[in-house]
Design a protein around this motif. Structure first.
Motif, PDB file in Angstrom:
ATOM      1  N   TYR C 309       0.895  -1.253  -0.029  1.00 49.85           N
ATOM      2  CA  TYR C 309       0.285   0.026   0.040  1.00 49.85           C
ATOM      3  C   TYR C 309       0.969   0.954  -0.184  1.00 49.85           C
ATOM      4  O   TYR C 309       0.528   2.257   0.396  1.00 49.85           O
ATOM      5  CB  TYR C 309      -1.078   0.440   1.354  1.00 49.85           C
ATOM      6  CG  TYR C 309      -1.552   0.983   1.028  1.00 49.85           C
ATOM      7  CD1 TYR C 309      -2.735   1.045   1.283  1.00 49.85           C
ATOM      8  CD2 TYR C 309      -2.665   1.726   2.101  1.00 49.85           C
ATOM      9  CE1 TYR C 309      -3.596   2.427  -0.302  1.00 49.85           C
ATOM     10  CE2 TYR C 309      -3.662   2.803   2.499  1.00 49.85           C
ATOM     11  CZ  TYR C 309      -4.341   2.958   1.222  1.00 49.85           C
ATOM     12  OH  TYR C 309      -4.705   3.798   1.092  1.00 49.85           O
ATOM     13  N   MET C 311       2.992   2.121   2.343  1.00 47.15           N
ATOM     14  CA  MET C 311       3.457   2.695   3.664  1.00 47.15           C
ATOM     15  C   MET C 311       4.851   2.958   3.557  1.00 47.15           C
ATOM     16  O   MET C 311       5.385   3.904   4.697  1.00 47.15           O
ATOM     17  CB  MET C 311       2.104   2.511   4.071  1.00 47.15           C
ATOM     18  CG  MET C 311       0.965   2.676   5.268  1.00 47.15           C
ATOM     19  SD  MET C 311       0.904   4.278   5.252  1.00 47.15           S
ATOM     20  CE  MET C 311       1.049   5.141   7.098  1.00 47.15           C
ATOM     21  N   ARG C 330       3.708   6.210  -1.117  1.00 48.17           N
ATOM     22  CA  ARG C 330       3.108   7.406  -0.453  1.00 48.17           C
ATOM     23  C   ARG C 330       1.142   6.111  -0.633  1.00 48.17           C
ATOM     24  O   ARG C 330       1.295   5.912  -1.925  1.00 48.17           O
ATOM     25  CB  ARG C 330       3.002   8.360  -0.011  1.00 48.17           C
ATOM     26  CG  ARG C 330       2.426   9.075  -1.147  1.00 48.17           C
ATOM     27  CD  ARG C 330       2.760  10.500  -1.386  1.00 48.17           C
ATOM     28  NE  ARG C 330       3.537  11.437  -0.979  1.00 48.17           N
ATOM     29  CZ  ARG C 330       4.272  12.395  -1.975  1.00 48.17           C
ATOM     30  NH1 ARG C 330       3.112  12.061  -3.271  1.00 48.17           N
ATOM     31  NH2 ARG C 330       5.555  13.000  -1.662  1.00 48.17           N
ATOM     32  N   PRO C 331       0.777   6.177   0.069  1.00 49.27           N
ATOM     33  CA  PRO C 331      -0.839   5.495  -0.440  1.00 49.27           C
ATOM     34  C   PRO C 331      -1.284   5.836  -1.223  1.00 49.27           C
ATOM     35  O   PRO C 331      -2.269   5.519  -2.061  1.00 49.27           O
ATOM     36  CB  PRO C 331      -1.353   5.175   0.972  1.00 49.27           C
ATOM     37  CG  PRO C 331      -0.470   5.643   2.333  1.00 49.27           C
ATOM     38  CD  PRO C 331       0.984   6.311   1.577  1.00 49.27           C
ATOM     39  N   ALA C 332      -1.428   7.664  -1.645  1.00 47.28           N
ATOM     40  CA  ALA C 332      -2.474   7.738  -2.559  1.00 47.28           C
ATOM     41  C   ALA C 332      -1.665   7.258  -3.715  1.00 47.28           C
ATOM     42  O   ALA C 332      -2.544   7.318  -4.296  1.00 47.28           O
ATOM     43  CB  ALA C 332      -1.778   9.466  -2.761  1.00 47.28           C
TER      44      ALA C 332
END
Lengths: 338, 359, 510
Positions: C309, C311, C330-332
């Motif tokens: 993901y 993270m 990053r998760p975005a």
């Protein structure tokens, strides 16, 4: 068996066994070095900086900030803050000045009254914060206004004039010095050492750090959190009382309404530059003293160099950013390694 | 709605008396409380007025005129709303210093360098944005506690304003003429039947209120700010890139300060280097307004309407105090009132949290 | 003096008998008996929700039993508070150390009960006392003055144990102490425990890692469904036998519609590694397939999900989505690629507590709230929330309710809804039903089944044995950061648990 293994000399003389962390931190040594370098540079570039007539007033102006900074350090170690000291200074100062002008009270009475009043104001803050469970910065913003109000009421007019010389023993003149050392600064040093000892060597002092580090764990470990927090604000209030006397003495025979304005931020700046973490759990009163000396050195140095005096605050801002910034980056590097 | 809820008597909320629900609304809905307080204030002052206890008339003209004081206060209150909402101990102590710097910048550009009005205003606003951006970068990217970052820049920017202006107000014929812009105007068409309302309300305050309201309620940026302020970690897990958003709220705080800088130049008819920092400065009252308006200092809670109503309450309370305590006394009592209101509001926040959970 | 030693050993240090405890009608403990002898390590094992932690809390004074009695050295005592428990010498070392990072090790050990000489703390006396304590917990004397924050997690745990011992522990409870430790650190921990038992301390040791129990425990008590099933010397059991006792005669319920889906490959991990967490993880998840990643606490399974993901940044290997190698910062970025994740810790990572349900549902896909970029239309916000309240059968009067007002199961559905607003290519679920009631758990499982049958690839990371079996098409078992076995859903729970808990040489079962 093990007893026999041990050399008798070892048992008698525990050579340099460290039972405590080192008494002075790296940040404090850096501050000392920075101050030393500044003093040397200012000594070179201005003819008069290192003369007693320049250093003595500097120490007199350091005294109230560092003194109140001791209390502020206690508070910030518990992860609190007090932005009402400006208002509290104004109130203590004007009450003391009026006592001197209208009733010609002797020195001990004036000092005791100022400190007692400061204690009451500190207790008001401390009670609201420790027992009212409200955010320290908000509550002290509120009490700052209230203290300011009472201060202005007591002032009546914009200044108190013709203050007798009773407090000059803390002042800039010859009466204010022994062997060249300003009394107010000597008292401040004494308070700093006492506070240093309290924070380092007593259970009560250590508990302040525990509260700031993890209040809940401290409670579980049997630390009396609320009385300790109250104490930190009460000490600050009392020191504000004494600091107000220093401020009256350091000025002329006239006390201005603006005596407290901005002092809370000056005190917080000294504490933060001294290496105390605003998040709580870590701090040092010696650092605060050094922070106050650094700020006053810059203020005085800028003037003596003939630069615009207001430039000093730019340096204060930069010092805060550098002091806290290096700390943050060091912490980040440490966490990355772990 | 009421019919459907009545059909479900199992819900304990619905069975409570009207009184206890009204009390809960009063305590948990800050806007309700502020509206009630404003009404109470107006009633009390009107009674005092008619009893002849006031030195002047507490009428609609007086109230409208006093709103000029609401312009900088509400604007900076909204700036604090933005930064406090974003969480992680968000606060901006440097707004007053930014007002001073941008005011000087505007005064220099418009008054001395002969720039045209729009360019000069743009200059002040962009400069405010840059100053705020420094705060935001320190907070969002270096990890400074906001209190410390903005304390440092409070000192630094204040110094810049004073040194830049050589500690003297910037003044010129152009700035004098600009002063008229701050005067009260009559609204077109319907204006004749209404009291004169200060122009600053329309040119600065209302646009800022609308823009901030739109940003917070109508844009994804607003959602991200609320999300980061409510739970920073969860915001990251929800795929929000938190840092640029946090940077941006400080930039906005700087931009609003830039606008206030221009307003103060208009109000004082000169650009004063200590416009935002004299006395207790502008940051403290702005934070007070935000907290009174229901903004939780821990982030994630707060509304534009709360800040606006809190400003109106304080401004009209102050105006009333000036009539009830003429002269210097009034200014002092204003301090007391502000302090008591703040302590009362934060104690109320704590009580509400314990009694009703959350807030 | 062998006789005296035997006589002492026959009287248990502490015994709890007939303990019953309910939480609002739900029986957490039906009937528990446990008796711990001095100088022994007593292992307490059981699946999540078997009642271990409740039993421990009762002994530590943090909870109050509804019925039953506690005897200490043969005498009946009442433990009404943590203070009572501490006075009896019951000390607990929790997974999360309750320490002060800025204070020294010695201060952490003595905080709240400092040794004093007059007004000041007697540092020398504390240092003397520390000498013995640090020796017992296996730390060098020199750390005594170090700030706790500078120590490793393992060392901090040793400090926690020293802290417990300074309080004159006669019963030491260790709650999953090995979950956060590396193998060499576990060796240190075990030698500490052996030194303690040699001085007569009774140790209660809770762990999911059954293999390590054989190295340290003397006796094992198995709990299941709120009851203590059996207590036996550990030498008389095998990992598999303990696993069987833990699982009991539960009918294994596997996915009824496990189809062995044959969609395209959505996720492919190739020798993915993250230093200190997992190594060489290779797996694929097909469209429409539910792959279960089963691992006990500390196995590294959760970190694998975090890496997928964005993270956590992997230190080796690759992640492919539909064949393309991706690198996430990053998760975005993960969400843009259609990877959605339901985090494990709902209150810390999942919910925005005082915000509305609608806010919580749409916060992950804000771009859907208007056709205009960056704009939010309340109408869409509401209608999306209402749609998911309906689809996921969330019990609430309105989408305007704050999520903090909801039960665990409903709140979890809201956080799950956030991951479904924009249908994901890959849905990663981490402990999807932790702290969720049985009914909601069943519903969440059905929702995920439905998603998979519509073609979503699902990776479930869980330490709930029943859940992994109930949900998965394939089950991968993670232990010590590696995938050690693969099972089909018709494998028995005992086989899966035994593989995860450390039974060696069972790979052929898959």
């Amino acid at each position: 068996m093990t007893v026999l293994d041990r050399e008798p000399s070892e048992a008698v003389k525990p050579v340099a066994r460290r039972v405590l962390p080192p008494p002075v931190t790296g940040q404090e040594l850096v501050l000392v070095a920075v101050i030393a370098v500044l003093w040397v540079l200012l000594g070179i570039f201005t003819p008069s900086f290192l003369s007693p007539s320049s250093i003595q007033p500097l120490l007199v102006s350091v005294a109230p900030i560092a003194l109140i900074g001791v209390g502020m350090t206690f508070i910030i170690i518990t992860a609190g803050i007090d932005v009402s000291v400006g208002g509290a200074i104004a109130l203590c100062a004007v009450v003391t000045a009026k006592l001197l002008v209208n009733y010609a009270v002797p020195l001990p009475v004036a000092v005791a009254a100022s400190m007692a009043l400061g204690l009451v104001l500190g207790l008001v803050n401390g009670t609201l914060i420790a027992y009212g469970r409200v955010h320290a910065i908000i509550i002290t913003f509120g009490t700052a206004n209230i203290f300011q109000f009472f201060a202005l009421r007591v002032f009546g007019s914009s200044t108190v004039n013709n203050i007798p010389a009773t407090l000059d023993v803390f002042g800039r003149g010859d009466v204010g010095r022994t062997f060249g050392v300003p009394h107010s600064f000597a008292i401040t040093i004494l308070v700093v050492l006492l506070a240093w000892w309290y924070l380092r060597h007593t259970a009560g002092g250590r508990h302040l750090f525990a509260i700031g580090g993890n209040a809940n764990a401290a409670r579980l470990a049997g630390v009396k959190v609320q009385p300790r927090v109250l104490l930190a604000y009460a000490i600050t209030g009392t020191l504000v009382g004494l600091g107000a006397c220093f401020l009256i003495a350091a000025g002329t025979s006239t006390l201005d309404q603006g005596v407290g304005i901005g002092r809370e931020l000056a005190v917080i700046a000294a504490v933060v530059i001294g290496g105390t973490s605003i998040l709580g759990g870590r701090g040092s009163v010696i650092g605060t003293l050094l922070g106050a000396i650094l700020v006053q050195t810059v203020t005085s140095g800028v003037t003596q160099l003939g630069w615009p005096s207001q430039l000093a605050n730019l340096f204060v801002g930069l010092f805060i950013i550098i002091a806290v910034g290096t700390d943050l980056l060091r912490e980040r590097a440490r966490r990355r390694k772990a | 709605m009421s019919t459907t809820t009545a059909a479900k008597p199992a819900k304990p909320v619905e069975t409570r008396s009207l009184g206890s629900r009204a009390l809960e609304a009063l305590l948990t809905q800050r806007i309700v409380l502020l509206a009630v307080l404003i009404v109470v204030l107006l009633i009390v002052m009107t009674i005092l007025d008619s009893a002849g206890a006031l030195s002047g008339s507490y009428n609609s003209d007086y109230l409208a005129a006093s709103l000029i004081n609401a312009v900088p206060l509400a604007m900076l209150g909204l700036a604090q709303l933005l930064v406090i909402l974003s969480g992680r101990g968000g606060i901006d102590l440097s707004v007053g210093s930014m007002v001073s710097v941008t005011g000087i910048a505007f005064g220099m550009a418009y008054g001395l360098w002969g720039w045209n009005l729009v360019t000069a205003m743009l200059f002040a606003v962009v400069l405010g944005g840059i100053l705020g951006g420094i705060n935001g970068a320190l907070v969002a990217y270096v990890g400074f506690p906001p209190l410390i970052a903005t304390l440092a820049t409070f000192y630094a920017y204040r110094s810049v304003a004073l040194v830049w202006s050589d500690q003297k107000p910037v003044n010129s014929a152009g700035i004098q003429a600009f002063y008229s812009a701050a005067k009260a105007i009559e609204l077109p068409v319907i204006g004749a039947s209404l009291p004169l309302i200060p122009l600053g309300i329309f040119t600065f305050l209302i646009p800022v209120v609308i823009v901030v309201w739109i940003l917070l309620n109508k844009t994804t940026f607003g959602r991200r700010v609320y999300a980061a302020g409510t739970n920073d970690t969860a915001a990251v897990w929800a795929g929000i890139n938190v840092r640029p958003n946090r940077l941006l709220v400080y930039v906005l705080s700087g931009v609003i300060s830039g606008l206030v800088g221009i307003v103060t130049v208009a109000q004082f008819a000169s650009a004063r280097p200590d416009a935002g920092t004299s006395g207790n400065g502008m940051a403290l009252p702005a934070i007070t307004i935000a907290v009174l308006g229901g903004v939780a200092i821990t982030g994630g809670i707060g509304r534009v309407a709360g800040v606006v109503l809190a400003t109106v309450l304080i401004v009209w309370l102050n105006a009333g105090i000036l009539l009830a305590f003429p002269g210097n006394d009034g200014v002092q009592v204003q301090l007391l009132a502000l302090g008591l209101v703040l302590v009362f509001a934060s104690l109320l926040n704590g009580l509400t949290r314990r009694k009703y959970g959350g807030i | 003096m062998p006789y005296a030693a035997d006589a002492v050993a026959t009287v248990p240090r502490v015994s709890l008998s007939g303990i019953v405890k309910s939480y609002g009608g739900v029986r957490a403990i039906r009937n528990a008996d446990i008796s711990v002898a001095p100088g022994t390590v007593h292992a307490l094992v059981g699946e999540n929700g078997a009642g271990k932690s409740t039993l421990i809390k009762i002994l530590a004074g943090a909870e109050h039993a509804d019925a039953g009695s506690v005897q200490f050295n043969g005498e009946t005592v009442s433990i009404a508070s943590t203070t009572d428990a501490i006075a009896l010498g019951v000390q607990t070392v929790y997974q999360e150390p309750q320490l002060f990072p800025e204070l020294s090790v010695a201060e952490n050990v003595f905080v709240g009960r400092e040794l004093k000489k007059g007004a000041r703390v007697d540092w020398a006396a504390q240092a003397d006392a520390m000498h013995g304590l640090l020796d017992t917990v296996g730390l060098p004397d020199s750390v005594s003055t170090e700030a706790v924050g500078t120590l490793s997690i393992a060392q901090q745990q040793q400090v926690s144990i020293a802290k417990a011992l300074a309080g004159d522990a006669s019963v030491l409870i260790l709650d999953e102490p090995s979950a956060i430790l590396t193998d060499s650190e576990i060796d240190v921990l075990f030698s500490v425990i052996r030194r303690l038992t040699a001085t007569g301390v009774a140790v209660i040791y809770i762990s999911h890692r059954l293999d390590e129990l054989f190295r340290i425990a003397d006796v094992v008590t198995v709990m299941r469904d709120g009851e203590t099933i059996t207590t036996m010397p550990i030498g008389e059991l095998s990992v598999r036998e303990i696993a069987e006792l833990m699982v009991g005669g539960v009918l294994t319920e596997s996915r009824s519609d496990a189809t062995g889906a044959q969609g395209e490959v959505v996720l492919e991990l190739d020798r993915l590694s993250l230093e200190n967490h997992f190594q060489n993880i290779s797996l694929i998840v097909l469209a429409g397939e539910i792959v279960g990643l089963y691992g006990l606490i500390g196995s590294g399974a959760g970190e694998i999900a975090s890496a997928v993901y964005g993270m956590k940044k992997p230190t080796g290997g690759s992640i492919r989505i539909k064949g393309e190698v991706i690198q996430l910062k990053r998760p975005a970025q993960a969400r843009k690629l259609g990877i959605h994740l339901l985090p494990a810790n709902r209150s810390a990572q999942g919910s925005f507590s005082f915000q509305s349900i609608a806010f919580n549902v749409t916060v992950g896909e804000l771009q859907l709230l208007s056709r205009l970029r960056g704009w939010v239309e309340q109408r869409r916000d509401r209608s999306i929330a209402q749609e998911f309240i309906r689809r996921l059968a969330v019990k609430t009067p309105s989408e305007k309710q704050p999520i903090s007002a909801m039960s665990g199961g409903n709140a979890q559905k809201v956080v799950l809804a956030r991951q479904l607003v924009n249908r994901p290519e890959l849905l990663v679920l981490v402990e999807p039903t932790q702290g969720v009631d049985v009914g909601a758990k069943e519903e969440i499982h059905r929702i995920v089944d439905g998603l998979a049958s519509e073609g979503t690839a699902v990776l479930v990371v869980t330490s709930d044995l029943g859940e992994v079996q109930r949900m998965s098409d394939r089950i991968l078992v993670v232990r010590s950061g590696e995938i050690v076995s693969e099972f089909t859903p018709d494998a028995t729970q005992v086989e899966i648990l035994a593989a995860a808990a450390g039974e060696r040489h069972q790979e052929d079962l898959s």
